[in-house]
Design a protein around this motif. Structure first.
Motif, PDB file in Angstrom:
ATOM      1  N   PRO A  35     -27.175  42.389  17.191  1.00 17.35           N
ATOM      2  CA  PRO A  35     -28.638  42.532  17.198  1.00 17.35           C
ATOM      3  C   PRO A  35     -29.093  43.990  17.200  1.00 17.35           C
ATOM      4  O   PRO A  35     -28.421  44.874  17.741  1.00 17.35           O
ATOM      5  N   VAL A  36     -30.262  44.205  16.621  1.00 19.22           N
ATOM      6  CA  VAL A  36     -30.918  45.512  16.668  1.00 19.22           C
ATOM      7  C   VAL A  36     -31.473  45.712  18.084  1.00 19.22           C
ATOM      8  O   VAL A  36     -31.807  44.747  18.785  1.00 19.22           O
ATOM      9  N   ASP A  37     -31.535  46.939  18.510  1.00 21.60           N
ATOM     10  CA  ASP A  37     -32.094  47.287  19.817  1.00 21.60           C
ATOM     11  C   ASP A  37     -33.466  46.610  19.985  1.00 21.60           C
ATOM     12  O   ASP A  37     -34.371  46.789  19.172  1.00 21.60           O
ATOM     13  N   GLU A  38     -33.602  45.839  21.061  1.00 18.09           N
ATOM     14  CA  GLU A  38     -34.860  45.120  21.297  1.00 18.09           C
ATOM     15  C   GLU A  38     -36.045  46.068  21.442  1.00 18.09           C
ATOM     16  O   GLU A  38     -37.184  45.697  21.141  1.00 18.09           O
ATOM     17  N   ARG A  39     -35.792  47.262  21.910  1.00 18.28           N
ATOM     18  CA  ARG A  39     -36.897  48.225  22.032  1.00 18.28           C
ATOM     19  C   ARG A  39     -37.488  48.527  20.660  1.00 18.28           C
ATOM     20  O   ARG A  39     -38.705  48.687  20.515  1.00 18.28           O
ATOM     21  N   LYS A  67     -40.659  64.675  14.198  1.00 17.57           N
ATOM     22  CA  LYS A  67     -39.590  64.178  15.073  1.00 17.57           C
ATOM     23  C   LYS A  67     -38.213  64.453  14.458  1.00 17.57           C
ATOM     24  O   LYS A  67     -37.250  64.771  15.158  1.00 17.57           O
ATOM     25  N   ILE A  68     -38.104  64.290  13.143  1.00 15.75           N
ATOM     26  CA  ILE A  68     -36.829  64.563  12.464  1.00 15.75           C
ATOM     27  C   ILE A  68     -36.476  66.042  12.587  1.00 15.75           C
ATOM     28  O   ILE A  68     -35.319  66.402  12.817  1.00 15.75           O
ATOM     29  N   ALA A  69     -37.482  66.893  12.438  1.00 11.55           N
ATOM     30  CA  ALA A  69     -37.243  68.327  12.604  1.00 11.55           C
ATOM     31  C   ALA A  69     -36.737  68.620  14.021  1.00 11.55           C
ATOM     32  O   ALA A  69     -35.811  69.430  14.210  1.00 11.55           O
ATOM     33  N   ARG A  70     -37.315  67.937  15.005  1.00 12.76           N
ATOM     34  CA  ARG A  70     -36.868  68.130  16.393  1.00 12.76           C
ATOM     35  C   ARG A  70     -35.449  67.599  16.583  1.00 12.76           C
ATOM     36  O   ARG A  70     -34.615  68.229  17.244  1.00 12.76           O
ATOM     37  N   LEU A  71     -35.160  66.434  15.984  1.00 17.08           N
ATOM     38  CA  LEU A  71     -33.819  65.853  16.073  1.00 17.08           C
ATOM     39  C   LEU A  71     -32.787  66.794  15.458  1.00 17.08           C
ATOM     40  O   LEU A  71     -31.691  66.975  16.002  1.00 17.08           O
ATOM     41  N   SER A 264     -41.825  50.947   8.711  1.00 21.48           N
ATOM     42  CA  SER A 264     -40.540  51.428   9.219  1.00 21.48           C
ATOM     43  C   SER A 264     -40.657  52.875   9.689  1.00 21.48           C
ATOM     44  O   SER A 264     -40.048  53.256  10.696  1.00 21.48           O
ATOM     45  N   GLN A 265     -41.447  53.664   8.988  1.00 18.12           N
ATOM     46  CA  GLN A 265     -41.632  55.053   9.401  1.00 18.12           C
ATOM     47  C   GLN A 265     -42.379  55.135  10.732  1.00 18.12           C
ATOM     48  O   GLN A 265     -42.007  55.927  11.617  1.00 18.12           O
ATOM     49  N   PHE A 266     -43.413  54.334  10.890  1.00 20.02           N
ATOM     50  CA  PHE A 266     -44.157  54.318  12.140  1.00 20.02           C
ATOM     51  C   PHE A 266     -43.264  53.856  13.293  1.00 20.02           C
ATOM     52  O   PHE A 266     -43.305  54.419  14.394  1.00 20.02           O
ATOM     53  N   ALA A 267     -42.452  52.831  13.043  1.00 16.91           N
ATOM     54  CA  ALA A 267     -41.599  52.283  14.100  1.00 16.91           C
ATOM     55  C   ALA A 267     -40.528  53.276  14.527  1.00 16.91           C
ATOM     56  O   ALA A 267     -40.303  53.489  15.729  1.00 16.91           O
ATOM     57  N   ASP A 273     -38.527  58.558  20.370  1.00 12.89           N
ATOM     58  CA  ASP A 273     -38.908  59.058  21.687  1.00 12.89           C
ATOM     59  C   ASP A 273     -38.046  58.468  22.800  1.00 12.89           C
ATOM     60  O   ASP A 273     -37.969  59.039  23.897  1.00 12.89           O
ATOM     61  N   ILE A 274     -37.390  57.343  22.525  1.00 16.60           N
ATOM     62  CA  ILE A 274     -36.696  56.637  23.608  1.00 16.60           C
ATOM     63  C   ILE A 274     -35.207  56.422  23.350  1.00 16.60           C
ATOM     64  O   ILE A 274     -34.472  56.041  24.267  1.00 16.60           O
ATOM     65  N   VAL A 275     -34.729  56.660  22.129  1.00 17.88           N
ATOM     66  CA  VAL A 275     -33.320  56.415  21.816  1.00 17.88           C
ATOM     67  C   VAL A 275     -32.516  57.704  21.944  1.00 17.88           C
ATOM     68  O   VAL A 275     -33.031  58.797  21.704  1.00 17.88           O
TER      69      VAL A 275
END
Length: 375
Positions: A35-39, A67-71, A264-267, A273-275
Motif C-alpha cells: 500500500p501507498v502511505d496512508e498520509r 519544495k523540490i529545490a529545498r529537497l 498529483s503535484q498538489f498532493a 512536508d511530512i515524509v
C-alpha cells in the motif's frame, strides 16, 4: 515505414502478460505491490474535493517546485533556481525523452552504457541520431577506456544511470574522476544522469551528479517521485538542469505534455512536508536482506545489490537455456516471473542472469522464494 523498425513489445510487457496468463508471482516489472502511505492517500482524498483540477503552470506547480529545490539542497547541498533550472515531468521517462529530443540533433551520437533501460535508445533514434552502446564490465563497473574510445567529435550526450537498473550498482568516486577526465577531452558532451533510485541505496549512499561542481553546468538530472514514494502509476518526476539547457528542454516539454497532472503535484507538495526520504534506503535494505535470506538455500547465485529494488541472480548452475527462454519457462513451470538481463544489451549478451524485483510485500516474497527454492 516505421520510424522504430526494431522496436517490439517490451520484455516487461511480455513477462507481465505471461505472469497474468499463468497466474504467476510477478517479480518482473519494477513496481511495488504494497500500500501507498496512508498520509499521502489521505491528502489526495481531501484535495480531490478542492479546486486543484485545472492546468498548473507549464514548468510545474510553484510551491512544489520550491519544495523540490529545498529537497535538492537538503539531500545534496546544491542550490537551484526552481524557476529557471527545474521542470516537473510526467514521470522520469518523459523527462529523459524530452531531454534527448531537446538536446540531440540529427547525426549526433549518444553514449549509452549497457545493460541499459530500454527507454534510452528510442528517442535517440527518433532524432535521427546514433545510439552508441558501450558495455559495462562483467561486474557492471564502467570500462572508462572503452567508453573513451567510443567518444568522438560527434558525441553530444552520455547517459549514466546511478543507482543502476538492472544491476543495482552505484558509481564510485573514482568513476567520477574518470568521467571528469573524459569530459575535459570532450567539452561538447552533456551528461544525462538518471538517478530515479537516488534514495534507494544501502550500505553506501550513491554519489549524485548534483554533488560534482564540474557537472553542474553540463548535466541534466532526472528524478522520480513514482520510485521514491511507491506511486509509479502517478507518473510524476522532475528534471534539473542549468538554465541554458533547461530553456531547450522546456521548449519540447510544452508541446509534449504542456503541464503535468495537477492533483498529483498538489498532493506531493503537501506530502513533502511530512515524509522523510532518508528512510527509504533502510526500508528497501530490509526487503533486500529478507529476499536474499529466503533464497540462500536456492540454486540461484545472487549478485551484489548496492541500490535500487532489483536483485540480479545467476541461474548458470540450474540451466543452459538462454535467459529469455529460462524466464518464460520459469513462469510456465514454476509460477514466478523475472526479467532476462540480455534484453538490456544491444547485442543481447547472455550471461545466464535474470532480474527479480523485491519491492513486494513479505507474503509475495515468501511465496515466490518458496517456488524458487524448489527449482
Amino acid at each position: 515505414m516505421s520510424k522504430l523498425p526494431n522496436v517490439t513489445t517490451s520484455i516487461f510487457t511480455v513477462m507481465s502478460k505471461m505472469a497474468a496468463e499463468y497466474n504467476a508471482i510477478n517479480l518482473s516489472q519494477g513496481f511495488p505491490n504494497f500500500p501507498v502511505d496512508e498520509r499521502l492517500t489521505d491528502i489526495l482524498a481531501r484535495l480531490s474535493k478542492e479546486n486543484v483540477h485545472q492546468y498548473t503552470p507549464m514548468a510545474g506547480y510553484p510551491p512544489l517546485m520550491n519544495k523540490i529545490a529545498r529537497l535538492t539542497f537538503d539531500s545534496y547541498k546544491r542550490i537551484i533556481n526552481p524557476e529557471l533550472e527545474l521542470l516537473v515531468t510526467a514521470g522520469a521517462t518523459q523527462g529523459i525523452f524530452t531531454t534527448i529530443l531537446a538536446l540531440v540533433k540529427e547525426k549526433d551520437e549518444v553514449i549509452i552504457l549497457d545493460p541499459s533501460y530500454d527507454s534510452y535508445e528510442s528517442p535517440v533514434l527518433l532524432c535521427n541520431a546514433k545510439p552508441v552502446r558501450v558495455a559495462l564490465n562483467d561486474d557492471y563497473t564502467p570500462n572508462w577506456d572503452r567508453i573513451e574510445k567510443a567518444c568522438s567529435a560527434k558525441t553530444k550526450l552520455m547517459i549514466i544511470n546511478n543507482p543502476h537498473n538492472p544491476t543495482g550498482k552505484i558509481l564510485t568516486e573514482n568513476d567520477f574522476i574518470q568521467l571528469k577526465n573524459l569530459l575535459e577531452k570532450y567539452p561538447d558532451i552533456t551528461i544525462l544522469s538518471d538517478e530515479v533510485y537516488e534514495y534507494i541505496t544501502f550500505e553506501e549512499k550513491h554519489i549524485s551528479a548534483h554533488t560534482k561542481d564540474f557537472l553542474l553546468d553540463r548535466c541534466v538530472m532526472v528524478s522520480s517521485f513514482g520510485k521514491s514514494f511507491h506511486i509509479t502509476g502517478w507518473k510524476i518526476g522532475y528534471t534539473i538542469a542549468p538554465e541554458h539547457l533547461m530553456k531547450e528542454i522546456k521548449k519540447v516539454h510544452q508541446f509534449l505534455v504542456f503541464s503535468v497532472n495537477s492533483i498529483s503535484q498538489f498532493a506531493i507538495n503537501e506530502y513533502l512536508d511530512i515524509v522523510d526520504v532518508n528512510l527509504l534506503g533502510k526500508f528497501y535494505q530490509e526487503k533486500r536482506d529478507y529476499f536474499q535470506k529466503l533464497l540462500q538455500n536456492s540454486r540461484f547465485e545472487l549478485k551484489p545489490c548496492e541500490g535500487t529494488y532489483f536483485q540480479v541472480a545467476s541461474y548458470a548452475t540450474i540451466s543452459n537455456e538462454d535467459d529469455v527462454t529460462f524466464c518464460k519457462n520459469l513462469i510456465i513451470d514454476h509460477g514466478v516471473a523475472a526479467i532476462p538481463i540480455s534484453t538490456f544489451y544491444s547485442d543481447h549478451k547472455d550471461q545466464k542472469l535474470i532480474r527479480f524485483c523485491f519491492a513486494k510485500d513479505d507474503f509475495t516474497l515468501e511465496s515466490a522464494s518458496e517456488k524458487l527454492c524448489q527449482i
